[in-house]
Design an enzyme around this catalytic site. Structure first.
Site, PDB file in Angstrom:
ATOM      1  N   LYS A 172       3.578 -14.591  -1.296  1.00 39.06           N
ATOM      2  CA  LYS A 172       3.147 -15.742  -0.502  1.00 39.06           C
ATOM      3  C   LYS A 172       3.070 -17.027  -1.326  1.00 39.06           C
ATOM      4  O   LYS A 172       3.079 -18.118  -0.781  1.00 39.06           O
ATOM      5  CB  LYS A 172       1.817 -15.432   0.182  1.00 39.06           C
ATOM      6  CG  LYS A 172       1.989 -14.357   1.244  1.00 39.06           C
ATOM      7  CD  LYS A 172       0.774 -14.143   2.089  1.00 39.06           C
ATOM      8  CE  LYS A 172       1.071 -13.205   3.241  1.00 39.06           C
ATOM      9  NZ  LYS A 172       1.376 -11.822   2.786  1.00 39.06           N
TER      10      LYS A 172
HETATM   11  C1  PLP Z   1       2.202 -10.947   3.543  1.00 38.32           C
HETATM   12  C2  PLP Z   1       2.786  -9.805   2.790  1.00 38.32           C
HETATM   13  C3  PLP Z   1       3.811  -9.003   3.349  1.00 38.32           C
HETATM   14  C4  PLP Z   1       4.339  -9.215   4.748  1.00 38.32           C
HETATM   15  O1  PLP Z   1       5.042 -10.416   4.892  1.00 38.32           O
HETATM   16  P1  PLP Z   1       5.353 -10.987   6.356  1.00 38.32           P
HETATM   17  O2  PLP Z   1       5.983 -12.298   6.127  1.00 38.32           O
HETATM   18  O3  PLP Z   1       4.008 -11.076   7.040  1.00 38.32           O
HETATM   19  O4  PLP Z   1       6.242 -10.010   7.016  1.00 38.32           O
HETATM   20  C5  PLP Z   1       4.335  -7.985   2.572  1.00 38.32           C
HETATM   21  N1  PLP Z   1       3.866  -7.732   1.334  1.00 38.32           N
HETATM   22  C6  PLP Z   1       2.884  -8.462   0.765  1.00 38.32           C
HETATM   23  C7  PLP Z   1       2.408  -8.110  -0.604  1.00 38.32           C
HETATM   24  C8  PLP Z   1       2.313  -9.531   1.469  1.00 38.32           C
HETATM   25  O5  PLP Z   1       1.324 -10.247   0.891  1.00 38.32           O
END
Ligand code: PLP
Length: 507
Positions: free
Chosen positions: A119
Site C-alpha cells: 500500500k
Molecule cells: C491491501 C492488501 C492486499 C489486497 O489488496 P487489494 O487492492 O485490496 O486487493 C493484499 N495484501 C496485502 C499485504 C495488503 O495490505
C-alpha cells in the site's frame, strides 16, 4: 477539464483533481474515465525507462489535468529515497510454478516502502496528488483524512500523510485486534499532524462509525467553520489506484532488460486480492497497452471473488473468516465495480442496478455474456489456511525464498492453475514483507514459535538467514506516542479535537 464521472451515471463530470479530492462520486459510485485506453503507453521504449519515467508517463495519461511539472514533482517526492530498492518494485526470479512446461516465474516485490506493505506505493503518492488538487480549491482549507484500519492501511496512510502540507490524518484501529507489530507501527508514528486511537470494538464497528462521521452534516459544518474538510484515503480513490498501474509496466520493463521476455511477449500476473484494487490496476495496464495475457485473482478463505468469477453470482451473505492474511479478509470488494463498468463498455444503468441489488440483498448476478467476457481476462483461485502455510513452506523449499501469507495465497493458486498457453512469463505480485507476519511465516516453516512477535522476527532471521527490514525491527525499542483508547460513540469527538489541533498549528 471534465473527464471523470461515476460508474453509475454520467450526470456529473469532474476533473481528476476533483475526483481525488472527493474520493467517492456523489451517487455512491466510483470515479471512472471513458478516456482510459484511448491513448496507450509506449511499450516499445519501456526497457529504456526507469520507475520514475514510467510513472510520469502513466500518471500523465490517467490524470490529464495535472501539469507535467506537478506529476514530475509528485513522482519525485513519493519515490526518491522512500523505497529500499533502486527499482522501487524489484522483480526476482523463482523456479517455474504450475507444473510441467510452466514458463519462467518471477515475483514482483511491492513491499520495499516505509511500512513494508504494497500500500506504500499508492499511499506515498496520494498525499502529493491531494496537495496539488487542494492548491486550486478553497484557499487555506485543510483536509483531515479519517481512516479505520484492520492493520496495514492505517500505517501506510500515516506514513504517507505525516507532515503532508495542508493535511492531517486520524487513524482508528480495533483495540486488541491487530498484531503487536502493526499496533506499534501506528502508535509510534512521527508527525505533527497525525492522531491514532484504538477503538473498543471490532474493525466493522470502527469502519461503520467512520462512515457515520463522513455522513454527519453537523460535524461537517463545525469543521468547515474551522477551515477543515474530511476526506478518505481508502482504495476506491483514483489517487490510490493510478499509482498501482505503474508497477505492472515497471515489472515488464525489468523482464525485458533481464532478457526474460522479448518485446511484445504476453505476461500473466497473479495478484493476491482483497478489495480488487491491485488486480484492477493490472486491468488498467492492459487497457493502456501492456501485453497482459491473463490476470489471476487469488483469494484467501474469504473466497467471494472466486465464486463470482466462477458463477457470475456475487454474494456477500456468507461467513467471515479471520485468517493469517488479514488484508484480504474482505467480503465487499469495492473496486470490482470499476471492472464491471469497463467490461460492460460503460453501462452505467447496469452497474447502478447491480450495486442497488448488492445494497438491498447483499447479492447480485451478472448476465452470462458479461461473465464470459470477464473470464477472457480474469482467472481465479483461492487458498485455505493449510494451503497458505504449505505454499510458504514449498516456496522456501524450492527457492530459499520467503513469502508472506498474502503472497502465499497467490503462490498456491499458481501451483494449482496451469499458465495460460500464450504467457511467456508468470509474475506473482508480492504484497507484504514476510517480516510483517513473522509468526505465521515461522509456523509455516515448521519452526518453534516464541510468544513475542519480535522474538518471532529474530527466530525467522536465524532459521532462514534473511534479515528483517530495519524499520520493523526498530519498532521494539521505539517510543509510543499514542495510547488513546476511545469508545465507538467518542470517535467523532476525537476527530474534531484532532482537527482543532490541525487548525491551531496552521495559525
Ligand atoms: C491491501 C492488501 C492486499 C489486497 O489488496 P487489494 O487492492 O485490496 O486487493 C493484499 N495484501 C496485502 C499485504 C495488503 O495490505
Amino acid at each position: 477539464m471534465s473527464l471523470y464521472h461515476s460508474t453509475r451515471s454520467r450526470a456529473h463530470a469532474c476533473s481528476a483533481k476533483q475526483a481525488i479530492r472527493t474520493g467517492l462520486a456523489p451517487d455512491g459510485g466510483l470515479f471512472v474515465s471513458d478516456a482510459l485506453g484511448t491513448q496507450k503507453v509506449d511499450v516499445d521504449t519501456l526497457a529504456d525507462k526507469d520507475y520514475a519515467a514510467i510513472a510520469r508517463e502513466v500518471l500523465g495519461l490517467l490524470l490529464p489535468d495535472y501539469t507535467a511539472d506537478e506529476i514530475a514533482a509528485c513522482v519525485d517526492e513519493a519515490y526518491t529515497g522512500t523505497f529500499a530498492s533502486p527499482e522501487v518494485t524489484p522483480v526476482v526470479d523463482i523456479a517455474p510454478v504450475g507444473g510441467e512446461g510452466a514458463p519462467h516465474a518471477h515475483v514482483l516485490e511491492l513491499y520495499h516502502g516505509p511500512t513494508s506493505a504494497f500500500k506504500d506505493v499508492a499511499l506515498q503518492m496520494l498525499p502529493r496528488l491531494m496537495a496539488r488538487a487542494q492548491a486550486g480549491a478553497g484557499a487555506g482549507e485543510r483536509i483531515m483524512i479519517v481512516t479505520a484500519t484492520s492493520g496495514d492501511t492505517g500505517k501506510a496512510a500515516l506514513a504517507g500523510f505525516a507532515d503532508a502540507p495542508g493535511c492531517g490524518i486520524t487513524v482508528f484501529y480495533p483495540e486488541g485486534k491487530v498484531s503487536r507489530v502493526q499496533e506499534l507501527q501506528m502508535t509510534t508514528q512521527a508527525g505533527a499532524n497525525v492522531a491514532v486511537a484504538a477503538v473498543r470494538g471490532n474493525f466493522d464497528d470502527a469502519q461503520s462509525a467512520v462512515k457515520r462521521i463522513f455522513a454527519d452534516r453537523a460535524l461537517a459544518d463545525r469543521l468547515a467553520s474551522a477551515g477543515v474538510v474530511l476526506s478518505s484515503a481508502n482504495s476506491i480513490n483514483v489517487g490510490r489506484l493510478v499509482p498501482q498501474v505503474v508497477y505492472y509496466f515497471a515489472s515488464y520493463a525489468q523482464l525485458l532488460r533481464a532478457g526474460a521476455i522479448a518485446a511484445g511477449d504476453a505476461v500473466e500476473f497473479c495478484v493476491p486480492t482483497g478489495n480488487f484494487g491491485d488486480v484492477l490496476a493490472g486491468y488498467y495496464a492492459k487497457m493502456l497497452g501492456l501485453p497482459v495475457e491473463r490476470l489471476i485473482v487469488a483469494s484467501d478463505k474469504n473466497n467471494v471473488l472466486f465464486d463470482f468469477l466462477t458463477t457470475g453470482v456475487y454474494d456477500r451473505n456468507r461467513p467471515f473468516f479471520t485468517t493469517t492474511s488479514p488484508s484480504m479478509d474482505i467480503l465487499i470488494s469495492s473496486n470490482l465495480e470499476r471492472m464491471l463498468y469497463y467490461v460492460s463498455d460503460g453501462d452505467c444503468e447496469l452497474i447502478a442496478g447491480l450495486m442497488a441489488d448488492l445494497a438491498e440483498t447483499g447479492r447480485f448476478e451478472v448476465p452470462p455474456a458479461l461473465l464470459a467476457k470477464i473470464r477472457e481476462t480474469f482467472a481465479c483461485g483461492w487458498a485455505d489456511e493449510d494451503e497458505v502455510a504449505g505454499a510458504i513452506a514449498a516456496c522456501w523449499r524450492d527457492n530459499a525464498y520467503l513469502i508472506d501469507p498474502h503472497t502465499a495465497c497467490g503462490y498456491h493458486v499458481m501451483e494449482q492453475l496451469p499458465a495460460a498457453p500464450g504467457a511467456a512469463a508468470r509474475v506473482l505480485l508480492s504484497t507484504a514483507s514476510p517480516y510483517k507476519f513473522p509468526r505465521a511465516v515461522l509456523q509455516a516453516l515448521g519452526a518453534e514459535v516464541p510468544a513475542d512477535d519480535f522474538a518471532c522476527m529474530r527466530a525467522l532471521e536465524e532459521a532462514t538467514g534473511t534479515t528483517a527490514p530495519a524499520q520493523l525491527a526498530a519498532l521494539e525499542a521505539a517510543a509510543v506516542r499514542f495510547a488513546d483508547v476511545v469508545d465507538v460513540p467518542g470517535m467523532g469527538a476525537y476527530v474534531e479535537s484532532a482537527a482543532q489541533r490541525l487548525e491551531e498549528a496552521a495559525r
